[in-house]
Design a protein around this motif. Structure first.
Motif, mmCIF file in Angstrom:
data_model
loop_
_atom_site.group_PDB
_atom_site.id
_atom_site.type_symbol
_atom_site.label_atom_id
_atom_site.label_comp_id
_atom_site.label_asym_id
_atom_site.label_seq_id
_atom_site.Cartn_x
_atom_site.Cartn_y
_atom_site.Cartn_z
ATOM 1 N N THR A 99 0.814 -1.242 0.000
ATOM 2 C CA THR A 99 0.000 0.000 0.000
ATOM 3 C C THR A 99 0.839 1.280 0.000
ATOM 4 O OG1 THR A 99 -0.339 -0.039 2.411
ATOM 5 C CG2 THR A 99 -2.068 -1.028 1.037
ATOM 6 N N CYS A 100 1.885 1.284 -0.799
ATOM 7 C CA CYS A 100 2.689 2.509 -0.917
ATOM 8 C C CYS A 100 1.986 3.472 -1.874
ATOM 9 C CB CYS A 100 4.080 2.162 -1.428
ATOM 10 S SG CYS A 100 5.135 3.614 -1.585
ATOM 11 N N PRO A 101 1.923 4.758 -1.523
ATOM 12 C CA PRO A 101 1.219 5.720 -2.383
ATOM 13 C C PRO A 101 1.966 6.101 -3.665
ATOM 14 C CG PRO A 101 2.196 6.839 -0.506
ATOM 15 C CD PRO A 101 2.414 5.370 -0.286
ATOM 16 N N GLU A 102 3.231 5.748 -3.769
ATOM 17 C CA GLU A 102 4.016 6.140 -4.951
ATOM 18 C C GLU A 102 3.648 5.264 -6.154
ATOM 19 O OE1 GLU A 102 6.849 8.788 -4.403
ATOM 20 O OE2 GLU A 102 5.040 8.963 -3.222
ATOM 21 N N ASP A 103 4.052 5.701 -7.358
ATOM 22 C CA ASP A 103 3.625 4.960 -8.554
ATOM 23 C C ASP A 103 4.781 4.299 -9.324
ATOM 24 O OD1 ASP A 103 4.848 7.093 -9.799
ATOM 25 O OD2 ASP A 103 3.149 7.588 -11.083
ATOM 26 N N CYS A 104 5.864 3.982 -8.654
ATOM 27 C CA CYS A 104 7.034 3.368 -9.313
ATOM 28 C C CYS A 104 6.563 2.144 -10.122
ATOM 29 C CB CYS A 104 8.073 2.964 -8.275
ATOM 30 S SG CYS A 104 8.384 4.246 -7.030
ATOM 31 N N LYS A 105 6.753 2.208 -11.441
ATOM 32 C CA LYS A 105 6.103 1.222 -12.324
ATOM 33 C C LYS A 105 6.631 -0.209 -12.159
ATOM 34 C CE LYS A 105 4.303 3.889 -16.198
ATOM 35 N NZ LYS A 105 4.953 5.202 -16.386
ATOM 36 N N TYR A 106 7.773 -0.338 -11.534
ATOM 37 C CA TYR A 106 8.370 -1.655 -11.342
ATOM 38 C C TYR A 106 7.910 -2.330 -10.046
ATOM 39 C CZ TYR A 106 11.168 1.583 -8.570
ATOM 40 O OH TYR A 106 11.547 2.571 -7.693
ATOM 41 N N CYS A 107 7.218 -1.571 -9.189
ATOM 42 C CA CYS A 107 7.160 -2.011 -7.788
ATOM 43 C C CYS A 107 5.860 -2.721 -7.409
ATOM 44 C CB CYS A 107 7.386 -0.819 -6.860
ATOM 45 S SG CYS A 107 7.488 -1.358 -5.133
ATOM 46 N N PRO A 108 5.994 -3.935 -6.878
ATOM 47 C CA PRO A 108 4.817 -4.688 -6.460
ATOM 48 C C PRO A 108 4.122 -4.081 -5.244
ATOM 49 C CG PRO A 108 6.856 -5.870 -5.876
ATOM 50 C CD PRO A 108 7.253 -4.698 -6.714
ATOM 51 N N GLN A 109 4.776 -3.115 -4.583
ATOM 52 C CA GLN A 109 4.216 -2.588 -3.335
ATOM 53 C C GLN A 109 3.400 -1.316 -3.508
ATOM 54 O OE1 GLN A 109 6.188 -3.579 0.296
ATOM 55 N NE2 GLN A 109 8.159 -3.386 -0.744
ATOM 56 N N SER A 110 3.318 -0.807 -4.744
ATOM 57 C CA SER A 110 2.501 0.386 -4.977
ATOM 58 C C SER A 110 1.026 0.013 -4.876
ATOM 59 C CB SER A 110 2.803 0.945 -6.372
ATOM 60 O OG SER A 110 1.820 1.897 -6.711
ATOM 61 N N LEU A 111 0.243 0.871 -4.190
ATOM 62 C CA LEU A 111 -1.189 0.546 -4.043
ATOM 63 C C LEU A 111 -1.935 0.701 -5.361
ATOM 64 C CD1 LEU A 111 -2.745 3.507 -3.956
ATOM 65 C CD2 LEU A 111 -2.156 3.395 -1.547
ATOM 66 N N ALA A 168 10.897 -0.279 4.027
ATOM 67 C CA ALA A 168 9.485 0.050 4.254
ATOM 68 C C ALA A 168 8.879 0.652 2.992
ATOM 69 C CB ALA A 168 9.353 1.041 5.410
ATOM 70 N N ALA A 169 7.665 0.222 2.676
ATOM 71 C CA ALA A 169 6.958 0.716 1.486
ATOM 72 C C ALA A 169 6.282 2.044 1.817
ATOM 73 C CB ALA A 169 5.933 -0.318 1.029
ATOM 74 N N TRP A 170 7.111 3.053 1.961
ATOM 75 C CA TRP A 170 6.637 4.400 2.297
ATOM 76 C C TRP A 170 7.135 5.404 1.274
ATOM 77 C CZ3 TRP A 170 8.880 3.789 7.859
ATOM 78 C CH2 TRP A 170 7.891 3.263 8.720
ATOM 79 N N ARG A 171 6.383 6.504 1.118
ATOM 80 C CA ARG A 171 6.913 7.660 0.385
ATOM 81 C C ARG A 171 8.008 8.309 1.233
ATOM 82 N NH1 ARG A 171 5.844 11.772 -3.306
ATOM 83 N NH2 ARG A 171 6.035 13.883 -2.497
ATOM 84 N N THR A 217 5.437 10.388 -9.196
ATOM 85 C CA THR A 217 4.970 10.966 -7.930
ATOM 86 C C THR A 217 6.081 11.606 -7.098
ATOM 87 O OG1 THR A 217 5.086 8.737 -7.023
ATOM 88 C CG2 THR A 217 2.922 9.510 -7.709
ATOM 89 N N ARG A 218 7.309 11.483 -7.531
ATOM 90 C CA ARG A 218 8.393 12.265 -6.922
ATOM 91 C C ARG A 218 9.482 12.462 -7.965
ATOM 92 N NH1 ARG A 218 11.477 7.820 -3.120
ATOM 93 N NH2 ARG A 218 9.455 6.872 -2.918
ATOM 94 N N THR A 219 10.243 13.520 -7.806
ATOM 95 C CA THR A 219 11.183 13.884 -8.872
ATOM 96 C C THR A 219 12.575 13.305 -8.619
ATOM 97 O OG1 THR A 219 11.897 15.880 -7.725
ATOM 98 C CG2 THR A 219 9.982 16.085 -9.207
HETATM 99 FE FE1 SF4 Z 1 8.194 3.185 -5.017
HETATM 100 FE FE2 SF4 Z 1 9.409 2.345 -2.735
HETATM 101 FE FE3 SF4 Z 1 6.787 2.739 -2.811
HETATM 102 FE FE4 SF4 Z 1 7.788 0.718 -4.149
HETATM 103 S S1 SF4 Z 1 7.834 0.953 -1.954
HETATM 104 S S2 SF4 Z 1 6.204 2.143 -4.868
HETATM 105 S S3 SF4 Z 1 9.767 1.576 -4.799
HETATM 106 S S4 SF4 Z 1 8.375 4.300 -3.099
#
Ligand code: SF4
Ligand code: SAM
Ligand code: DTB
Length: 350
Positions: free
Chosen positions: A59-71, A107-110, A174-176
């Motif tokens: 449930t991470c709020p970021e949108d990193c396209k590779y990441c399984p943890q993005s919500l 941690a899956a945090w911004r 979502t971040r630069t």
């Molecule tokens: Fe991005 Fe890290 Fe969140 Fe994954 S856990 S979406 S890499 S910020």
């Protein structure tokens, strides 16, 4: 002056043209150069071993396209709260027992909330007391937050630039890129060592791999650890169907990182699970001298411990001891590791 007699100095003024020329070398020439540099700074048969633990998953709020943890992507991951300190320490004890010298908590945090800093500091103190090096990766850090973690004794902070400045916007919105650099500067300023690298195989061009390494190698100080991740293609993420990156191009990226940042540990990081032993050994030959050990990265699989033990044994690789001055440095680096449970190197069995 030839390479063998050149002084052991670090350069921070690498140019894009020089880096692209390294990438373009014949493979054997590139590996020879990387191995020559590697041997001037490191024991070529020693590999640093880190273990990862996800202390807050999903449930991470970021949108990193590779990441399984993005919500934003349905990858089937459940949500977990920040882990209790005792559970983290139990996991760190296992890592120590298996022969790891660094424990990396992710941690899956911004970015971390100030209210979590007390618990995070307790984790750092507890893991350090076990005699392990500590690393955290928690997203963006403000200067004051970095100082709290530094005061708790945090050794390393991992924050990746992930790719070149030019390709970055294709992967994360979502971040630069500049915010990434700001966090790295805050970490350095607080006196914490920097672990920073990126991911390859995300559809970027060679020019982007060169641009990523150019950014890292021209930072005011080279990151002490440089993780090179091969994209783990997780179903549900936008990059799930990316084509394979050519294996030789992957090895070239490691070799160029080694040449540009000769005193840094270059980590053969995510992606080993799908690599052959032969490809991993080429990566070591190209100058990789660190791995994540343990059957899980954060949320995805890593090679079985028995396979890594076998690989080390067959290649004659020793897990590196902790640096001088650490509680368990040198001979006592792995007090609990045994030939049966860990990466203990037993020459007689090699
Ligand atoms: Fe991005 Fe890290 Fe969140 Fe994954 S856990 S979406 S890499 S910020
Ligand atoms: N949320 C924090 C952050 O992004 O900085 C910390 C955790 S994040 C998972 C740490 C790093 O793991 C990312 O920067 C990225 O480089 C790497 N990573 C995440 N998913 C990956 C994947 N599928 N394949 C390879 N590397 C990945
Ligand atoms: C890094 O560069 N790679 C690690 C660590 N730093 C935090 C993370 C890899 C994560 C791979 C995907 C997963 O397991 O969720």
């Amino acid at each position: 002056m030839n390479q063998a007699t050149a002084p052991l100095s670090l350069r921070h003024d690498w140019t894009r043209a020089e880096i692209e020329a390294l990438f373009a070398l014949p493979f054997a020439d590139l590996l020879f150069r990387a191995q020559t540099v590697h041997r001037r700074f490191f024991d070529p048969n020693e590999v640093q071993v880190s273990t990862l633990l996800s202390i807050k998953t999903g449930t991470c709020p970021e949108d990193c396209k590779y990441c399984p943890q993005s919500l934003r992507y349905d990858t089937g991951l459940g949500t977990e709260q920040l882990m209790e300190v005792e559970r983290v320490l139990a996991s760190a004890r296992d890592a120590l027992e298996s022969g790891s010298t660094r424990f990396c908590m992710g941690a899956a945090w911004r970015s971390p909330k100030d209210r979590d800093l007390g618990v995070l500091a307790a984790m750092v103190r507890g893991v350090k007391e076990l005699g392990l090096e500590t690393c955290m990766t928690l997203g963006m850090l403000e200067p004051a937050q970095a100082r709290v973690l530094a005061d708790a004794g945090l050794d390393y902070y991992n924050h990746n630039i992930d790719t070149s400045p030019e390709y970055y916007g294709e992967v994360i919105t979502t971040r630069t890129f500049q915010q990434r650099l700001d966090t790295l500067a805050n970490v350095r300023e607080a006196g914490i060592k920097v672990c920073c690298g990126g991911i390859v195989g995300m559809g970027e061009e060679r020019a982007d791999r060169a641009g990523m390494l150019l950014t890292l190698a021209t930072l005011p100080g080279h990151p002490e650890s440089v993780p090179i991740n091969l994209l783990v293609r997780v179903p549900g993420t936008p990059l799930a169907d990316e084509p394979d990156l050519d294996s030789f191009e992957f090895v070239r990226t490691i070799a160029v990182a080694r040449i540009l940042m000769p005193a840094s540990h270059v980590r053969l990081s995510a992606g080993r699970e799908t690599m052959s032993d032969e490809l991993q050994s080429l990566a070591f030959l190209a100058g990789a001298n660190s791995i994540f050990y343990g059957e899980r990265l954060l949320t995805t699989p890593n090679p079985a411990c028995a396979d890594d033990m076998s690989l080390f044994r067959r290649l004659g690789i020793r897990p590196a001891a902790l640096p001088h001055g650490s509680a368990h440095a040198e001979g006592a680096a792995m007090p609990l590791a045994t030939a049966d449970t860990g990466l203990f190197y037993d020459a007689a069995r090699a």
